[in-house]
Design a protein around this motif. Structure first.
Motif, PDB file in Angstrom:
ATOM      1  N   CYS A  17      -7.480  -0.350   1.791  1.00  0.00           N
ATOM      2  CA  CYS A  17      -6.416  -0.979   2.561  1.00  0.00           C
ATOM      3  C   CYS A  17      -6.975  -1.368   3.932  1.00  0.00           C
ATOM      4  O   CYS A  17      -7.609  -0.558   4.593  1.00  0.00           O
ATOM      5  CB  CYS A  17      -5.251  -0.003   2.710  1.00  0.00           C
ATOM      6  SG  CYS A  17      -3.946  -0.609   3.789  1.00  0.00           S
ATOM      7  N   CYS A  40      -4.876   1.036   6.644  1.00  0.00           N
ATOM      8  CA  CYS A  40      -5.053   2.485   6.756  1.00  0.00           C
ATOM      9  C   CYS A  40      -6.349   2.981   6.133  1.00  0.00           C
ATOM     10  O   CYS A  40      -6.699   4.147   6.304  1.00  0.00           O
ATOM     11  CB  CYS A  40      -3.857   3.211   6.142  1.00  0.00           C
ATOM     12  SG  CYS A  40      -3.770   3.092   4.353  1.00  0.00           S
ATOM     13  N   CYS A  46       0.852  -1.196   0.000  1.00  0.00           N
ATOM     14  CA  CYS A  46       0.000   0.000   0.000  1.00  0.00           C
ATOM     15  C   CYS A  46       0.885   1.242   0.000  1.00  0.00           C
ATOM     16  O   CYS A  46       1.770   1.369   0.844  1.00  0.00           O
ATOM     17  CB  CYS A  46      -0.913  -0.009   1.232  1.00  0.00           C
ATOM     18  SG  CYS A  46      -1.771   1.545   1.500  1.00  0.00           S
ATOM     19  N   ALA A  53       0.157   4.204   0.857  1.00  0.00           N
ATOM     20  CA  ALA A  53      -0.115   5.151   1.944  1.00  0.00           C
ATOM     21  C   ALA A  53       0.547   4.696   3.237  1.00  0.00           C
ATOM     22  O   ALA A  53       1.242   5.469   3.885  1.00  0.00           O
ATOM     23  CB  ALA A  53      -1.618   5.311   2.142  1.00  0.00           C
ATOM     24  N   CYS A  54       0.360   3.432   3.628  1.00  0.00           N
ATOM     25  CA  CYS A  54       0.899   2.979   4.918  1.00  0.00           C
ATOM     26  C   CYS A  54       2.114   2.066   4.744  1.00  0.00           C
ATOM     27  O   CYS A  54       2.755   1.708   5.721  1.00  0.00           O
ATOM     28  CB  CYS A  54      -0.184   2.270   5.732  1.00  0.00           C
ATOM     29  SG  CYS A  54      -0.763   0.734   4.978  1.00  0.00           S
TER      30      CYS A  54
HETATM   31 ZN   LIG Z   1      -2.583   1.212   3.661  1.00  0.00          ZN
END
Ligand SMILES: [Zn+2]
Length: 125
Positions: free
Chosen positions: A86, A89, A63, A65-66
Motif C-alpha cells: 500500500c 501505509c 486497503c 489496513a488504512c
Molecule cells: Zn494501506
C-alpha cells in the motif's frame, strides 16, 4: 499471487496469538520466517514495529489496513506475481476476488413482493 503472501498472512495470524501461541505454533512461526525472503521479512518486521498491520486484504480497491483507496494501477496489478504494498501505509496487499453480484433468488423475490404488498395495503388505507 506472490508465494510469500500466504506465509505472511499465516505469520500475522500466529503472531496475533501472542503469549497464547503453542510450542507448535511458535515453531511454525520460526519456519515461516526462514521461508520468507529476507527483504520481504524485513519490511514485514518494520510494519510490526511501527504497529501497522503488515498484511492487508484489499476489498473493492480499499486497503484493509488504512482503509484508503488504492491507485488504479495497483488494483490492475492484482493478478500478477509481484508483491504489492500500500502506497499509504506500506502493508502487503492481498487481493480478494470481488464477490460475484448475487442474483435474486425465488425466495428473495417472494419476500420483496410480500413487503411491497404490505406497503400498498398500508398506503391504501
Ligand atoms: Zn494501506
Amino acid at each position: 499471487m506472490n508465494a510469500s503472501i500466504p506465509l505472511l498472512q499465516e505469520l500475522q495470524k500466529l503472531e496475533a496469538l501472542g503469549e497464547a501461541a503453542s510450542p507448535q505454533q511458535r515453531q511454525r512461526m520460526t519456519d515461516i520466517r526462514a521461508q520468507v525472503p529476507v527483504p520481504v521479512l524485513a519490511h514485514y518486521n518494520r510494519l510490526v514495529v511501527n504497529r501497522c498491520k503488515p498484511v492487508a486484504e484489499v476489498r473493492r480497491g480499499i486497503c484493509g489496513a488504512c482503509h484508503l483507496r488504492l491507485a488504479a494501477w495497483v488494483r490492475q496489478a492484482a493478478n500478477d506475481d509481484d508483491l504489492h504494498i500500500c502506497e499509504n501505509c506500506g502493508a502487503y496487499l492481498v487481493f480478494v476476488p470481488e464477490e460475484a453480484p448475487t442474483r435474486p433468488t425465488a425466495k428473495s423475490v417472494r419476500a420483496k413482493q410480500a413487503r411491497l404488498a404490505l406497503i400498498r395495503a398500508a398506503v391504501a388505507h
